[in-house]
Design an enzyme around this catalytic site. Structure first.
Site, PDB file in Angstrom:
ATOM      1  N   LYS A  22       0.846  -1.201   0.000  1.00 46.93           N
ATOM      2  CA  LYS A  22       0.000   0.000   0.000  1.00 46.93           C
ATOM      3  C   LYS A  22       0.877   1.245   0.000  1.00 46.93           C
ATOM      4  O   LYS A  22       0.699   2.159  -0.802  1.00 46.93           O
ATOM      5  CB  LYS A  22      -0.904   0.000   1.241  1.00 46.93           C
ATOM      6  CG  LYS A  22      -1.580   1.338   1.507  1.00 46.93           C
ATOM      7  CD  LYS A  22      -2.427   1.312   2.757  1.00 46.93           C
ATOM      8  CE  LYS A  22      -1.707   1.665   4.033  1.00 46.93           C
ATOM      9  NZ  LYS A  22      -1.436   3.105   4.233  1.00 46.93           N
ATOM     10  N   ASN A  23       1.833   1.291   0.937  1.00 38.62           N
ATOM     11  CA  ASN A  23       2.606   2.524   1.085  1.00 38.62           C
ATOM     12  C   ASN A  23       3.514   2.799  -0.107  1.00 38.62           C
ATOM     13  O   ASN A  23       3.810   3.950  -0.406  1.00 38.62           O
ATOM     14  CB  ASN A  23       3.430   2.486   2.386  1.00 38.62           C
ATOM     15  CG  ASN A  23       2.532   2.660   3.611  1.00 38.62           C
ATOM     16  OD1 ASN A  23       1.351   2.985   3.472  1.00 38.62           O
ATOM     17  ND2 ASN A  23       3.084   2.435   4.788  1.00 38.62           N
ATOM     18  N   ARG A  94      -3.490  10.926   4.519  1.00 40.55           N
ATOM     19  CA  ARG A  94      -2.308  11.773   4.661  1.00 40.55           C
ATOM     20  C   ARG A  94      -1.370  11.696   3.448  1.00 40.55           C
ATOM     21  O   ARG A  94      -0.726  12.679   3.080  1.00 40.55           O
ATOM     22  CB  ARG A  94      -1.589  11.312   5.933  1.00 40.55           C
ATOM     23  CG  ARG A  94      -0.334  12.040   6.219  1.00 40.55           C
ATOM     24  CD  ARG A  94       0.278  11.558   7.517  1.00 40.55           C
ATOM     25  NE  ARG A  94       1.677  11.924   7.581  1.00 40.55           N
ATOM     26  CZ  ARG A  94       2.113  13.123   7.897  1.00 40.55           C
ATOM     27  NH1 ARG A  94       1.264  14.068   8.209  1.00 40.55           N
ATOM     28  NH2 ARG A  94       3.406  13.389   7.912  1.00 40.55           N
ATOM     29  N   CYS A 118      -4.748   8.659   9.598  1.00 44.88           N
ATOM     30  CA  CYS A 118      -4.995   7.955  10.860  1.00 44.88           C
ATOM     31  C   CYS A 118      -4.769   8.891  12.044  1.00 44.88           C
ATOM     32  O   CYS A 118      -3.884   9.744  11.993  1.00 44.88           O
ATOM     33  CB  CYS A 118      -4.017   6.792  11.010  1.00 44.88           C
ATOM     34  SG  CYS A 118      -4.436   5.339  10.081  1.00 44.88           S
ATOM     35  N   ARG A 123       1.467  14.452  13.358  1.00 47.75           N
ATOM     36  CA  ARG A 123       1.839  14.216  11.966  1.00 47.75           C
ATOM     37  C   ARG A 123       1.810  15.466  11.065  1.00 47.75           C
ATOM     38  O   ARG A 123       1.056  15.516  10.093  1.00 47.75           O
ATOM     39  CB  ARG A 123       0.961  13.113  11.352  1.00 47.75           C
ATOM     40  CG  ARG A 123       0.973  11.858  12.153  1.00 47.75           C
ATOM     41  CD  ARG A 123       0.202  10.767  11.483  1.00 47.75           C
ATOM     42  NE  ARG A 123       1.018   9.983  10.574  1.00 47.75           N
ATOM     43  CZ  ARG A 123       0.547   9.000   9.820  1.00 47.75           C
ATOM     44  NH1 ARG A 123      -0.726   8.720   9.830  1.00 47.75           N
ATOM     45  NH2 ARG A 123       1.343   8.320   9.034  1.00 47.75           N
ATOM     46  N   PRO A 124       2.635  16.443  11.382  1.00 42.70           N
ATOM     47  CA  PRO A 124       2.695  17.618  10.503  1.00 42.70           C
ATOM     48  C   PRO A 124       3.424  17.307   9.196  1.00 42.70           C
ATOM     49  O   PRO A 124       3.952  16.204   9.017  1.00 42.70           O
ATOM     50  CB  PRO A 124       3.490  18.630  11.332  1.00 42.70           C
ATOM     51  CG  PRO A 124       4.301  17.805  12.274  1.00 42.70           C
ATOM     52  CD  PRO A 124       3.563  16.525  12.499  1.00 42.70           C
ATOM     53  N   ASP A 308       4.545   0.251  12.086  1.00 35.68           N
ATOM     54  CA  ASP A 308       3.316  -0.307  11.527  1.00 35.68           C
ATOM     55  C   ASP A 308       3.094  -1.776  11.919  1.00 35.68           C
ATOM     56  O   ASP A 308       2.066  -2.351  11.556  1.00 35.68           O
ATOM     57  CB  ASP A 308       3.305  -0.176   9.997  1.00 35.68           C
ATOM     58  CG  ASP A 308       3.053   1.253   9.540  1.00 35.68           C
ATOM     59  OD1 ASP A 308       2.716   2.103  10.380  1.00 35.68           O
ATOM     60  OD2 ASP A 308       3.191   1.525   8.327  1.00 35.68           O
ATOM     61  N   ILE A 330       8.102   6.425  16.998  1.00 29.91           N
ATOM     62  CA  ILE A 330       7.806   7.179  15.769  1.00 29.91           C
ATOM     63  C   ILE A 330       6.574   8.066  15.939  1.00 29.91           C
ATOM     64  O   ILE A 330       6.599   9.230  15.573  1.00 29.91           O
ATOM     65  CB  ILE A 330       7.576   6.226  14.559  1.00 29.91           C
ATOM     66  CG1 ILE A 330       8.700   5.191  14.444  1.00 29.91           C
ATOM     67  CG2 ILE A 330       7.402   7.020  13.267  1.00 29.91           C
ATOM     68  CD1 ILE A 330      10.043   5.720  14.014  1.00 29.91           C
ATOM     69  N   ARG A 400      -8.659   0.111   4.427  1.00 28.22           N
ATOM     70  CA  ARG A 400      -7.684   1.039   3.843  1.00 28.22           C
ATOM     71  C   ARG A 400      -6.384   0.305   3.526  1.00 28.22           C
ATOM     72  O   ARG A 400      -5.656   0.720   2.622  1.00 28.22           O
ATOM     73  CB  ARG A 400      -7.371   2.169   4.831  1.00 28.22           C
ATOM     74  CG  ARG A 400      -8.521   3.111   5.075  1.00 28.22           C
ATOM     75  CD  ARG A 400      -8.096   4.250   5.975  1.00 28.22           C
ATOM     76  NE  ARG A 400      -6.848   4.838   5.482  1.00 28.22           N
ATOM     77  CZ  ARG A 400      -5.996   5.545   6.216  1.00 28.22           C
ATOM     78  NH1 ARG A 400      -6.242   5.769   7.477  1.00 28.22           N
ATOM     79  NH2 ARG A 400      -4.906   6.036   5.685  1.00 28.22           N
TER      80      ARG A 400
HETATM   81  C1  UD1 Z   1       4.735   6.560   6.436  1.00 27.94           C
HETATM   82  C2  UD1 Z   1       3.765   5.412   6.239  1.00 27.94           C
HETATM   83  C3  UD1 Z   1       3.181   4.986   7.578  1.00 27.94           C
HETATM   84  C4  UD1 Z   1       4.295   4.666   8.563  1.00 27.94           C
HETATM   85  C5  UD1 Z   1       5.282   5.826   8.650  1.00 27.94           C
HETATM   86  C6  UD1 Z   1       6.501   5.501   9.510  1.00 27.94           C
HETATM   87  C7  UD1 Z   1       2.880   5.873   4.035  1.00 27.94           C
HETATM   88  C8  UD1 Z   1       1.693   6.247   3.206  1.00 27.94           C
HETATM   89  N1  UD1 Z   1       2.691   5.849   5.364  1.00 27.94           N
HETATM   90  O1  UD1 Z   1       3.981   7.647   6.952  1.00 27.94           O
HETATM   91  O2  UD1 Z   1       2.376   3.825   7.364  1.00 27.94           O
HETATM   92  O3  UD1 Z   1       3.739   4.452   9.853  1.00 27.94           O
HETATM   93  O4  UD1 Z   1       5.759   6.173   7.330  1.00 27.94           O
HETATM   94  O5  UD1 Z   1       7.149   4.374   9.040  1.00 27.94           O
HETATM   95  O6  UD1 Z   1       3.939   5.549   3.522  1.00 27.94           O
HETATM   96  N2  UD1 Z   1       6.872  14.197  10.803  1.00 27.94           N
HETATM   97  C9  UD1 Z   1       6.988  15.526  11.085  1.00 27.94           C
HETATM   98  N3  UD1 Z   1       6.994  16.415  10.044  1.00 27.94           N
HETATM   99  C10 UD1 Z   1       6.897  16.007   8.742  1.00 27.94           C
HETATM  100  C11 UD1 Z   1       6.792  14.639   8.468  1.00 27.94           C
HETATM  101  C12 UD1 Z   1       6.772  13.747   9.512  1.00 27.94           C
HETATM  102  O7  UD1 Z   1       7.079  15.924  12.246  1.00 27.94           O
HETATM  103  O8  UD1 Z   1       6.904  16.847   7.849  1.00 27.94           O
HETATM  104  C13 UD1 Z   1       6.879  13.204  11.913  1.00 27.94           C
HETATM  105  C14 UD1 Z   1       5.616  12.386  12.011  1.00 27.94           C
HETATM  106  O9  UD1 Z   1       4.642  13.052  12.782  1.00 27.94           O
HETATM  107  C15 UD1 Z   1       6.114  11.132  12.674  1.00 27.94           C
HETATM  108  C16 UD1 Z   1       7.528  10.969  12.092  1.00 27.94           C
HETATM  109  O10 UD1 Z   1       7.876  12.255  11.607  1.00 27.94           O
HETATM  110  O11 UD1 Z   1       6.215  11.315  14.067  1.00 27.94           O
HETATM  111  C17 UD1 Z   1       7.663   9.962  10.980  1.00 27.94           C
HETATM  112  O12 UD1 Z   1       6.676  10.205  10.005  1.00 27.94           O
HETATM  113  P1  UD1 Z   1       6.844   9.834   8.467  1.00 27.94           P
HETATM  114  O13 UD1 Z   1       8.008   8.914   8.328  1.00 27.94           O
HETATM  115  O14 UD1 Z   1       6.833  11.085   7.688  1.00 27.94           O
HETATM  116  O15 UD1 Z   1       5.526   9.044   8.208  1.00 27.94           O
HETATM  117  P2  UD1 Z   1       4.577   9.104   6.941  1.00 27.94           P
HETATM  118  O16 UD1 Z   1       5.382   9.300   5.705  1.00 27.94           O
HETATM  119  O17 UD1 Z   1       3.445  10.013   7.211  1.00 27.94           O
END
Ligand code: UD1
Length: 422
Positions: A22-23, A94, A118, A123-124, A308, A330, A400
């Site tokens: 999916k991701n 997201r 979710c 998650r900014p 995950d 995370i 999802r």
């Molecule tokens: C992706 C995966 C999700 C997985 C996550 C971590 C997809 C669609 N989703 O989510 O299933 O749980 O990786 O392996 O691929 N953060 C910030 N600012 C940002 C971006 C992220 O503070 O601009 C923080 C997030 O809140 C979180 C951490 O960084 O605490 C990691 O997030 P990130 O790796 O970006 O996760 P996603 O890409 O959203």
């Protein structure tokens, strides 16, 4: 709303085919926006998140045709007539933010609503935005939307991520393929989905080095061409189904599984006393009768233990012999499955980002509620190990990220059914 009813039972036996990730698919699909030529993905999973991304791309003017029962996605972004990703679609998922980098890189402008997804933490998307700024984009946040411009096109730059972000790495990587000059992404995510994206982009003509390491270097090119690419195996679906025989006994072969996708997870299974064997077609997991050993788990970016799979691992630890400590590093709010597992008789104490699980002999079936995607499936796994019937409500989260879960588990002997609700 549909529910899933699981009745605890004995050993499972058989094979479970693992779908494309999916991701990975959710980042490969927006890559179509980088080229005027068609991009075709094979081995795509059949999930509601993929339908949402399809809807989003179509709203921008891309053509997306689903073929072979959804396993092939033929996309073309020849005519993009809209550069605004609307809140009504983006709020559902997201990963929608991943259309921003490609549109900005190709056409020099994009407007994307701030995303939802979710409810597992704040998650900014600040890291995504900082990366685009490092490539010369001008950004403004207005009315819940990011307005991004790069009038003369993006320029290569150095992007140093303060911590690892999968999505920000993907967005920056896609944008950098069409930026003028060289972009260096430091402290980049190393997830297999990033490697898959880089491989697809390279087929499209991008010049990328270093994917799978913490430094990715991209030499921008003028244009990208079409390509056909198979989506990598879903390591989270793989890990989830590997836990099914671990939790209620038996032997299950996960078709398409590879150790390199789930290395840290397999080390924990080994420590818990569960055997994992590589076969010609995938990974075979076996668990003899008796309780597994308690193991401690800390979630980390790849190649560490994936966040995950934390909820599913907690479900296993609920009936392990001993006490395990699960640390979530995370996301700050990712133990919402714990109160539901407690309703099934688990002994769990959550303090901030740490959950202490004292294994009990047996869980008991109960009505429970799924609060996010991975939490939902952890409750199904727990139900496999419980005495009596577990009713998992609000399974739309599950749809999802898991295709035909009741069929895949039912085929290896689990007593599981979906009940349609109003
Ligand atoms: C992706 C995966 C999700 C997985 C996550 C971590 C997809 C669609 N989703 O989510 O299933 O749980 O990786 O392996 O691929 N953060 C910030 N600012 C940002 C971006 C992220 O503070 O601009 C923080 C997030 O809140 C979180 C951490 O960084 O605490 C990691 O997030 P990130 O790796 O970006 O996760 P996603 O890409 O959203």
């Amino acid at each position: 709303m549909d529910s899933i009813i699981v009745t605890g039972n004995g050993p499972l036996k058989g094979q479970i085919p693992i779908a494309g990730a999916k991701n990975a698919c959710l980042t490969l699909m927006p890559a179509t926006l980088l080229s005027e030529e068609p991009l075709t993905l094979t081995n795509a999973p059949r999930l509601s998140d993929i339908a949402t991304m399809t809807q989003l791309l179509q709203s921008l003017g891309a053509e997306v045709t689903s073929m072979q029962d959804g396993q092939v996605l033929a996309m073309s972004s020849h005519d993009l007539d809209n550069h605004v990703a609307d809140y009504d679609i983006v709020r559902k998922m997201r990963a929608s933010i991943l259309v921003l980098g490609p549109m900005l890189a190709r056409d020099g402008h994009a407007v994307v609503s701030l995303p939802g997804g979710c409810a597992i933490g704040a998650r900014p998307v600040d890291l995504h935005l900082k990366a685009f700024e490092a490539m010369g984009a001008e950004l403004e946040l207005k009315d819940g939307y990011v307005h991004a411009k790069a009038p003369g096109g993006l320029k290569g730059g150095e992007v140093v991520f303060p911590f690892v972000s999968v999505g920000a790495t993907e967005n920056a990587l896609m944008a950098a393929t069409l930026a003028k000059g060289t972009t260096v992404l430091k402290n980049a995510a190393r997830e297999p989905e990033i490697v898959d994206l880089a491989q697809c982009l390279r087929k499209m003509g991008a010049e990328i080095e270093g994917e799978g390491t913490e430094t990715i270097t991209v030499q921008g090119v003028d244009r990208l061409r079409g390509a056909t690419h198979p989506v990598v195996t879903d390591r989270i679906e793989l890990g989830t189904y590997m836990l099914a025989p671990a939790i209620c006994g038996g032997e299950v072969e996960c078709l398409g599984g590879r150790i390199d996708l789930v290395g840290a997870f397999c080390e924990k299974l080994d420590a818990a006393g569960i055997s994992v064997e590589e076969t010609a077609n995938g990974l075979k997991v076996g668990c003899k009768n008796g309780r597994v050993r308690a193991v401690d788990v800390t979630t980390e970016p790849f190649p560490g233990f994936p966040t995950d799979l934390q909820a599913q691992m907690m479900a296993l630890m609920c009936t392990a012999d001993g006490t395990s400590v699960l640390e979530e590093k995370i996301f700050e709010n990712r133990f919402m499955h714990a109160p539901e597992l407690i309703r099934m008789g688990a002994d769990i104490d959550v303090h901030g980002g740490t959950a202490t699980v004292k294994g009990v002999e047996r869980l008991k079936g109960a009505p429970v509620m799924a609060t996010d995607l991975r939490a939902s499936v952890s409750l199904i796994l727990a139900g496999l190990a419980a005495e009596g019937e577990t009713v998992v409500n609000r399974v739309y989260h599950l749809d999802r990220g898991y295709e035909r879960v009741e069929e895949k588990l039912g085929n290896v002997g689990a007593r599981i059914e979906r009940v349609s609700g109003s």
